[in-house]
Write an enzyme that holds these catalytic residues in place. Structure first.
Site, PDB file in Angstrom:
ATOM      1  N   ASN A  78     -10.790 -28.003  42.326  1.00 52.57           N
ATOM      2  CA  ASN A  78     -11.153 -29.219  41.611  1.00 52.57           C
ATOM      3  C   ASN A  78     -12.649 -29.516  41.782  1.00 52.57           C
ATOM      4  O   ASN A  78     -13.227 -29.237  42.837  1.00 52.57           O
ATOM      5  CB  ASN A  78     -10.358 -30.420  42.137  1.00 52.57           C
ATOM      6  CG  ASN A  78      -8.922 -30.395  41.677  1.00 52.57           C
ATOM      7  OD1 ASN A  78      -8.646 -30.248  40.487  1.00 52.57           O
ATOM      8  ND2 ASN A  78      -7.994 -30.523  42.609  1.00 52.57           N
ATOM      9  N   LYS A  98      -5.361 -42.196  40.597  1.00 51.00           N
ATOM     10  CA  LYS A  98      -5.462 -41.491  41.871  1.00 51.00           C
ATOM     11  C   LYS A  98      -5.278 -42.497  42.993  1.00 51.00           C
ATOM     12  O   LYS A  98      -5.492 -43.709  42.806  1.00 51.00           O
ATOM     13  CB  LYS A  98      -6.824 -40.822  42.014  1.00 51.00           C
ATOM     14  CG  LYS A  98      -6.832 -39.608  42.942  1.00 51.00           C
ATOM     15  CD  LYS A  98      -6.219 -38.399  42.293  1.00 51.00           C
ATOM     16  CE  LYS A  98      -6.354 -37.153  43.160  1.00 51.00           C
ATOM     17  NZ  LYS A  98      -5.829 -35.947  42.502  1.00 51.00           N
ATOM     18  N   THR A 114       0.117 -23.434  38.464  1.00 49.56           N
ATOM     19  CA  THR A 114      -1.337 -23.553  38.629  1.00 49.56           C
ATOM     20  C   THR A 114      -1.983 -22.179  38.636  1.00 49.56           C
ATOM     21  O   THR A 114      -2.980 -21.934  37.942  1.00 49.56           O
ATOM     22  CB  THR A 114      -1.688 -24.298  39.924  1.00 49.56           C
ATOM     23  OG1 THR A 114      -1.061 -25.583  39.920  1.00 49.56           O
ATOM     24  CG2 THR A 114      -3.195 -24.492  40.043  1.00 49.56           C
ATOM     25  N   GLY A 147     -10.982 -18.389  48.590  1.00 48.85           N
ATOM     26  CA  GLY A 147      -9.806 -19.152  49.007  1.00 48.85           C
ATOM     27  C   GLY A 147      -8.514 -18.450  48.665  1.00 48.85           C
ATOM     28  O   GLY A 147      -8.246 -18.170  47.497  1.00 48.85           O
ATOM     29  N   LEU A 148      -7.699 -18.178  49.697  1.00 46.39           N
ATOM     30  CA  LEU A 148      -6.416 -17.507  49.509  1.00 46.39           C
ATOM     31  C   LEU A 148      -5.269 -18.402  49.962  1.00 46.39           C
ATOM     32  O   LEU A 148      -4.381 -17.982  50.692  1.00 46.39           O
ATOM     33  CB  LEU A 148      -6.395 -16.171  50.270  1.00 46.39           C
ATOM     34  CG  LEU A 148      -7.373 -15.106  49.782  1.00 46.39           C
ATOM     35  CD1 LEU A 148      -7.360 -13.893  50.711  1.00 46.39           C
ATOM     36  CD2 LEU A 148      -7.056 -14.686  48.350  1.00 46.39           C
ATOM     37  N   GLY A 149      -5.312 -19.652  49.515  1.00 45.93           N
ATOM     38  CA  GLY A 149      -4.217 -20.574  49.800  1.00 45.93           C
ATOM     39  C   GLY A 149      -3.051 -20.305  48.868  1.00 45.93           C
ATOM     40  O   GLY A 149      -2.885 -19.196  48.340  1.00 45.93           O
ATOM     41  N   LYS A 188      -8.153 -34.609  32.625  1.00 50.01           N
ATOM     42  CA  LYS A 188      -7.223 -33.511  32.892  1.00 50.01           C
ATOM     43  C   LYS A 188      -5.915 -33.700  32.132  1.00 50.01           C
ATOM     44  O   LYS A 188      -5.382 -32.748  31.545  1.00 50.01           O
ATOM     45  CB  LYS A 188      -6.960 -33.433  34.397  1.00 50.01           C
ATOM     46  CG  LYS A 188      -6.233 -32.179  34.843  1.00 50.01           C
ATOM     47  CD  LYS A 188      -6.255 -32.083  36.358  1.00 50.01           C
ATOM     48  CE  LYS A 188      -5.594 -30.816  36.842  1.00 50.01           C
ATOM     49  NZ  LYS A 188      -5.672 -30.664  38.311  1.00 50.01           N
ATOM     50  N   SER A 239       4.224 -26.459  43.009  1.00 53.90           N
ATOM     51  CA  SER A 239       3.452 -26.471  41.756  1.00 53.90           C
ATOM     52  C   SER A 239       2.362 -25.407  41.730  1.00 53.90           C
ATOM     53  O   SER A 239       1.639 -25.284  40.736  1.00 53.90           O
ATOM     54  CB  SER A 239       2.817 -27.851  41.544  1.00 53.90           C
ATOM     55  OG  SER A 239       1.891 -28.134  42.582  1.00 53.90           O
ATOM     56  N   ARG A 270      -4.411 -38.506  48.223  1.00 54.93           N
ATOM     57  CA  ARG A 270      -4.966 -37.741  49.328  1.00 54.93           C
ATOM     58  C   ARG A 270      -5.181 -38.637  50.534  1.00 54.93           C
ATOM     59  O   ARG A 270      -5.351 -39.853  50.406  1.00 54.93           O
ATOM     60  CB  ARG A 270      -6.265 -37.044  48.930  1.00 54.93           C
ATOM     61  CG  ARG A 270      -7.415 -37.937  48.541  1.00 54.93           C
ATOM     62  CD  ARG A 270      -8.680 -37.112  48.257  1.00 54.93           C
ATOM     63  NE  ARG A 270      -8.435 -35.979  47.375  1.00 54.93           N
ATOM     64  CZ  ARG A 270      -9.370 -35.096  47.022  1.00 54.93           C
ATOM     65  NH1 ARG A 270     -10.614 -35.243  47.460  1.00 54.93           N
ATOM     66  NH2 ARG A 270      -9.078 -34.083  46.214  1.00 54.93           N
TER      67      ARG A 270
END
Length: 381
Positions: free
Chosen positions: A277, A91, A161, A191-193, A79, A157, A55
């Site tokens: 997350n 990460k 998901t 959230g509507l991503g 995970k 992806s 990120r």
């Protein structure tokens, strides 16, 4: 070379070593020519090479960036264990403003640091970065996942998901109401991503009623139009109002840390199942949910579909294989629910115990079999 004097003074000298003691390796990446300042954290490689996204954020300090990457990399270990993939947790974070600090040269420099780890760490897109950014990093290393299909990756992806969230909701519905069917229930989607919109559409087609919120008005309008076309019901609410709507299931698909003292008190739902997350601000908030009679689906189990896809990518992309493996989210979550009830513990504790036991079992096997089977990492040229 990294200017370690500057870095250690900011994060507190010897205190830094206390912060990273649970991690196998932490690499500070500094390239003055491109302006790259990044940190790569490898938490645990018991299950295989570390895997985790990269990120990019304008962190206010190196200490803040270090805190984030350590927390996120540890989460990836759990995970990966929960998803039963042959990878460990890692990460990366890049310190910078993704709106103005990105350059091809910066990501190529980042790719060189990843390559220097000799296959111990695989990475790809995360908050603030895109698959297009890593096309540049791919020129320096093969240890990149999640790029577009034209570059040998597996593409979007968000499909697996979102499907994993649906499996999680089905397992939750069965546990609470004796049927995994989606219809006849109402869901509050935050959230509507890419993921949230796909979850919402599947729920609508299944005959569910929705409450939705998103900062993007266009996303809400598009979903409302689709609902009208099939005769379904969607009610848009404000960002704060989503916590108090009289829905059956809360489905957080946006930011993390949204389950806290303030929001848990407002919830009227019977369950929380979503793709965001780190939904719990602190682990004890799972206990607060339990006290209110709200069943919590651990997020790192529910949202593992994307991880399954990028992990599978290194065996050469196969969407059907990914979706079949994503189905295991249903059974894993059912096992967690049953264990939590049996042991009278929270679902987070049950999920963590499940993952930690898998790590112990693999560690024991590795001590006997030194040549454990691993993916063929050189599939891309």
């Amino acid at each position: 070379m990294t200017n370690m004097k500057t870095l250690t003074s900011e994060v507190g000298g010897m205190e830094m070593f206390e912060k990273i003691q649970q991690h196998q390796q932490v690499v500070f990446c500094n390239d003055p020519d491109t302006g790259l300042k990044a940190i790569i954290a490898i938490h645990n490689t018991t299950l295989g090479p570390a895997l985790g996204g990269c990120r990019m954020q304008p962190y206010h300090s190196v200490d803040a960036a270090l805190y984030d990457v350590l927390r996120l990399s540890k989460g990836m270990t759990y995970k990966c264990a929960a998803a039963d993939v042959d990878f460990g947790g890692g990460k990366a974070v890049i310190i910078g403003d993704p709106r103005k600090d990105k350059t091809p040269e910066l990501f190529r420099a980042f790719g060189q640091f990843v390559e220097s780890l000799n296959g111990r760490f695989y990475t790809g897109t995360d908050m603030g970065t895109s698959p297009e950014d890593f096309v540049h990093a791919l020129k320096e290393t093969n240890c990149i996942v999640g790029v577009d299909e034209v570059y040998g990756g597996s593409g979007d992806s968000s499909v697996p998901t979102a499907q994993g969230v649906i499996y999680g909701i089905e397992a939750t519905n069965l546990t609470l109401w004796g049927s995994k069917h989606l219809f006849g229930k109402s869901y509050a989607i935050q959230g509507l991503g890419k993921v949230g919109s796909k979850v919402a559409e599947q729920l609508l087609h299944a005959g569910a009623d929705l409450y939705v919120t998103d900062i993007n008005e266009e996303a809400i309008q598009q979903l409302t139009q689709k609902a009208k076309e099939i005769g379904a019901t969607v009610k848009a609410v404000s960002g704060e109002e989503i916590y108090s709507v009289p829905a059956d299931v809360f489905v957080p698909c946006a930011l993390g840390g949204i389950l806290n003292d303030h929001t848990v008190e407002q919830l009227k739902v019977k369950a929380v199942v979503g793709s965001a997350n780190n939904q719990l601000l602190e682990n004890h908030h799972c206990a607060l949910l339990q006290e209110k009679g709200i069943l919590y689906a651990p997020d790192y189990i529910v949202n593992a579909g994307g991880l399954i896809q990028v992990a599978d990518e290194l065996y050469e992309p196969n969407k059907e294989r990914v979706l079949r493996k994503t189905m295991a989210i249903y059974n894993t979550l059912m096992d967690v629910y049953k264990e939590a009830e049996k042991m009278t513990i929270t679902t987070v504790e049950a999920a963590n115990n499940f993952c930690e036991q898998r790590l112990v079992d693999r560690s024991r096997r590795n001590s006997f079999f030194t040549h454990a089977k691993r993916p063929k990492w050189s599939v891309r040229i």
